[in-house]
Each structure stands twice: as structure tokens, then as C-alpha cells.
Design an enzyme around this catalytic site. Structure first.
Site, PDB file in Angstrom:
ATOM      1  N   LYS A   7      -1.634   0.785 -10.073  1.00 18.51           N
ATOM      2  CA  LYS A   7      -1.741   0.293  -8.689  1.00 18.51           C
ATOM      3  C   LYS A   7      -1.037   1.310  -7.814  1.00 18.51           C
ATOM      4  CE  LYS A   7       0.644  -3.259  -6.725  1.00 18.51           C
ATOM      5  NZ  LYS A   7       0.943  -4.622  -6.228  1.00 18.51           N
ATOM      6  N   ARG A  51      -1.130 -12.541  -8.117  1.00 13.69           N
ATOM      7  CA  ARG A  51      -0.472 -12.277  -9.413  1.00 13.69           C
ATOM      8  C   ARG A  51       1.021 -12.619  -9.326  1.00 13.69           C
ATOM      9  NH1 ARG A  51       3.808  -8.626  -8.387  1.00 13.69           N
ATOM     10  NH2 ARG A  51       3.286  -6.486  -8.886  1.00 13.69           N
ATOM     11  N   HIS A  90       4.584 -14.573   4.010  1.00 16.95           N
ATOM     12  CA  HIS A  90       3.228 -14.435   3.475  1.00 16.95           C
ATOM     13  C   HIS A  90       3.151 -14.931   2.032  1.00 16.95           C
ATOM     14  CE1 HIS A  90      -0.611 -12.510   2.637  1.00 16.95           C
ATOM     15  NE2 HIS A  90      -0.063 -11.875   1.624  1.00 16.95           N
ATOM     16  N   GLN A  91       4.082 -14.449   1.216  1.00 16.93           N
ATOM     17  CA  GLN A  91       4.017 -14.714  -0.214  1.00 16.93           C
ATOM     18  C   GLN A  91       4.359 -16.170  -0.548  1.00 16.93           C
ATOM     19  OE1 GLN A  91       2.802 -12.159  -2.334  1.00 16.93           O
ATOM     20  NE2 GLN A  91       2.798 -13.931  -3.670  1.00 16.93           N
ATOM     21  N   THR A 132      13.465 -10.568  -5.108  1.00 15.48           N
ATOM     22  CA  THR A 132      14.261  -9.362  -5.389  1.00 15.48           C
ATOM     23  C   THR A 132      13.487  -8.409  -6.288  1.00 15.48           C
ATOM     24  OG1 THR A 132      16.302 -10.577  -5.073  1.00 15.48           O
ATOM     25  CG2 THR A 132      16.448  -8.549  -6.332  1.00 15.48           C
ATOM     26  N   ASP A 133      13.019  -7.318  -5.675  1.00 13.17           N
ATOM     27  CA  ASP A 133      12.216  -6.343  -6.418  1.00 13.17           C
ATOM     28  C   ASP A 133      12.671  -4.924  -6.115  1.00 13.17           C
ATOM     29  OD1 ASP A 133      11.401  -6.274  -3.807  1.00 13.17           O
ATOM     30  OD2 ASP A 133       9.277  -6.618  -4.193  1.00 13.17           O
ATOM     31  N   LYS A 192      18.590  -5.750  -3.149  1.00 12.31           N
ATOM     32  CA  LYS A 192      18.166  -7.082  -2.699  1.00 12.31           C
ATOM     33  C   LYS A 192      18.846  -8.149  -3.544  1.00 12.31           C
ATOM     34  CE  LYS A 192      13.482  -6.387  -0.843  1.00 12.31           C
ATOM     35  NZ  LYS A 192      12.064  -6.654  -1.133  1.00 12.31           N
ATOM     36  N   GLY A 231      11.623 -12.865 -11.617  1.00 14.64           N
ATOM     37  CA  GLY A 231      10.265 -12.289 -11.559  1.00 14.64           C
ATOM     38  C   GLY A 231      10.264 -11.038 -10.702  1.00 14.64           C
TER      39      GLY A 231
END
Ligand code: NAD
Length: 331
Positions: A78, A121, A148-149, A232-233, A237, A303
Site C-alpha cells: 500500500k 480493514r 472519520h474512522q 496510536t499508530d 501517540k 491495533g
């Protein structure tokens, strides 16, 4: 000239954002993400190191997430990132495209719009964690976040248990009505409450914000709660108190990301937990770990979002488009 008969491939399928929305629903995304998490825990699938760079143009962050699922025979990447000025152009700030390759030949198989797929996803990920880790009798769904998410997470989570209502808090309260409208649409009463009350009332909590400091404290959470930390990605964060990870049994999509860019980065660097305390959720999916051990245990899913999730749902979209008779193009 020698004929290239290395593959019976018909060409490249191009799947638009609109077709992804038509072809990949929550159920398909759930199944694909659950399967690839299982494959990752069996070492049948692995993510390659992530690249993410500030390109010095348009304030953009651009990068790649890639991997190979040997079990599902899905190879690709991606590519995309974040363009903060897009909103003014009527575009989403997050932009991505998935490229899928034939693992037998390296030939490009599909170009798939990645924006909707990223949302679905990510929703599937917390949803898989709820399916495997939340108490069966969970009735109150808590949401921390309303962007949004959050709307995607809410819809997917709502299908996993017999929830009777939603309680939510967001650092920007003006964003909550949109989330309330989603809850109303799926028939769940919605209450905007304090973050502390989300902890006190919810049986399952999803955090999905861009926070850089804890929004949910460890002693606000009641025994038996399942928490899916999804926002948190990135390094720095943080959405929940690091002490909550020490109190909980911690699961993740991928250990390497969990301890470096995920919610666990803070608890690990503070010495509250170690890598050995974090279990890949794929081990639960594969039946190699029991998951929840008691009704009182707090389970927490970190996640972080891996490239293989993107490839898994893009593969579903590409296959569905091909069998739908989508035109094939050649390079
Ligand atoms: P969004 O911009 O639509 O919403 C942002 C949310 O974070 C809102 O709830 C907003 O109130 C809150 N917020 C904004 N700034 C904040 C701050 N400084 N402190 C606390 N809260 C703040 O974004 P989104 O698309 O809903 O994404 C939310 C988060 O999820 C982002 O951090 C994004 O990077 C992350 N994300 C993770 C995955 C994954 O796979 N884990 C996938 C997609 C997005």
C-alpha cells in the site's frame, strides 16, 4: 521473439474506490483480516519494514506498507500517506493505493483504491479483537473518538455482541453528533458522557483518536472490560494510561509495531510490561492461546495497523472485481 508464457494472467484489474465500497463489506473485511492475523501468528505471513517520509512538498507524509501472505498468496504494497492541504481541494487528506503482484511471477495483478479499504480493514481489526476477546455478555459499547474512522469502528463493533447502547466521549465534543447519528441509524441509543463514565459504564471500549497523551486512565476501567486501542499508530501517540496495559492482558496485531509505534510503546519504555507480556491476536484466532481467561480480566488489543491487512482486503476487492467481469488492462 520468445513468447512470455510465464503466467496465464489475464492482465491488471483496476478497482476504483466506488467499486471497493460496492464489493467489500464488513463481513468480507472481517474474514480477510482475521485470516491474515492468523497467518501472521503462524509465520505464514509477514510485514516488511514500513517506510514513511516527509517529502518536503505540500507538507506531505508519504510511504509504503508491504508484505507477503504465503498462506493466502497475497503479495503487494500500500502506497500513500497524508496530504494536509487536500481538504481545501475537496479531497480526503489520507490517500492510498494498493498494488498487488502475482507471487509466482512478480507481475502486477491489481491496482486498488486504498482509502475506503483502510477504513474498513481498521474497523475489522477492532471487530476481530471484540469477537475473540470481549465477554459474550457485553452490552455497553464505549467510544473514545468521533472522527472519520470512529464511524467505521462503531458499525463493525456493533455486529460482534448484542450491544444495547453506546456511550461516547471525544476531546472535540462538536464531532459527537455525527457518531450519534450512526448509532441511531443502527438502532443503538447513544449517550455523550465523560471519559471517566465511558470507563465506568462500557463493557467494550474502542479508542480511535489522534491523541498524544492518555485520555482514559487505568482506574476508570471496570473489571471484565475489553479495550481496543486503535488510534496510536506512530511514535509518541498515546490514548490510554500506560498503567492500564500493566493491569490488562495485552494482545496486538503485530508485536514489533505494538512496542515501537503502538499503544504499548509507553508501557514498555516505562518498564511496566515487556514484549513477553504481549500476545499476537493471531495466536488466539489459531487456538494457540486461550484469549480471555475470566469474566473479570481486562483485555486490551493494541491495533497498530499492518500492511497485510490492506493487502488482504485489496485481494478480496480484486478477486470480486475480476469475477464481476471488470476489464483487464496490460502494461
Ligand atoms: P480524524 O481526523 O477524522 O479524527 C481525529 C480524532 O482524534 C477525533 O476524535 C478528534 O477529536 C481526535 N483528536 C484530534 N486531535 C487530537 C488531540 N490532539 N488529542 C486528542 N484527540 C485528538 O481521524 P481518523 O481518520 O478518525 O483517525 C483517528 C486516528 O486513528 C488517527 O490517529 C489515525 O492515525 C489512526 N488510525 C489508525 C489506524 C490503525 O490501523 N490502527 C488506521 C487508520 C487510522
Amino acid at each position: 521473439m520468445a513468447k512470455d508464457n510465464s503466467s496465464p494472467q489475464a492482465g491488471i484489474v483496476v478497482v476504483s474506490e466506488a467499486d471497493c465500497q460496492r464489493l467489500v463489506g464488513r463481513k468480507e473485511a472481517f474474514d480477510a483480516v482475521e485470516a491474515v492475523f492468523g497467518a501472521m501468528a503462524r509465520n505464514d505471513a509477514y510485514n516488511f519494514p514500513v517506510i514513511r517520509e516527509a517529502i518536503g512538498h505540500a507538507d506531505a507524509l508519504y510511504g509504503f506498507k508491504s508484505g507477503f501472505d504465503r498462506a493466502g498468496l497475497v503479495l503487494g504494497l500500500k502506497s500513500g500517506g497524508y496530504w494536509p492541504g487536500n481538504m481545501d481541494k475537496g479531497l480526503t487528506n489520507h490517500q492510498s493505493t494498493v498494488f498487488l503482484f502475482d507471487p509466482d511471477t512478480g507481475q502486477l495483478k491489481a491496482l486498488v483504491g486504498g482509502n475506503y479499504l483502510t477504513a474498513i480493514r481498521t474497523a475489522a481489526s477492532s471487530s476481530v479483537s471484540i469477537a475473540h476477546l470481549a465477554r459474550k455478555d457485553a452490552r455497553v459499547l464505549g467510544m473514545i473518538g468521533a472522527g472519520h474512522q470512529a464511524q467505521f469502528q462503531l458499525r463493525a463493533a456493533a455486529e460482534q455482541r448484542n450491544f444495547e447502547r453506546v456511550v461516547a466521549w471525544n476531546p472535540h465534543p462538536d464531532m459527537l453528533p455525527k457518531l450519534a447519528a450512526v448509532a441511531e441509524e443502527i438502532g443503538l441509543p447513544f449517550d455523550a458522557v465523560s471519559a471517566e463514565d465511558v470507563g465506568a459504564q462500557a463493557d467494550v471500549i474502542i479508542t480511535i483518536t489522534s491523541a498524544f497523551e492518555p485520555l482514559l486512565m487505568a482506574d476508570w476501567i471496570k473489571p471484565g472490560t475489553h479495550i481496543a486501542c486503535m488510534g496510536t499508530d506512530t511514535k509518541g501517540k498515546q490514548e490510554v494510561d500506560a498503567a492500564l496495559l500493566a493491569r490488562a492482558t495485552v494482545f496486538t496485531d503485530e508485536l514489533a509495531q505494538s512496542v515501537s509505534i503502538g499503544e504499548a510503546q509507553h508501557a514498555v519504555s516505562a518498564g511496566l510490561i515487556s514484549d513477553a507480556d504481549i500476545t499476537p491476536i493471531g495466536a488466539v484466532i489459531n487456538g494457540d492461546h486461550a484469549g480471555r481467561n475470566s469474566e473479570d480480566e481486562i483485555t486490551l488489543f493494541d491495533g497498530t495497523g499492518v500492511g497485510l491487512q490492506d493487502l488482504a482486503v485489496a485481494d478480496v476487492a480484486a478477486r470480486a472485481a475480476a469475477s464481476d467481469g471488470a476489464p483487464m488492462v496490460s502494461l
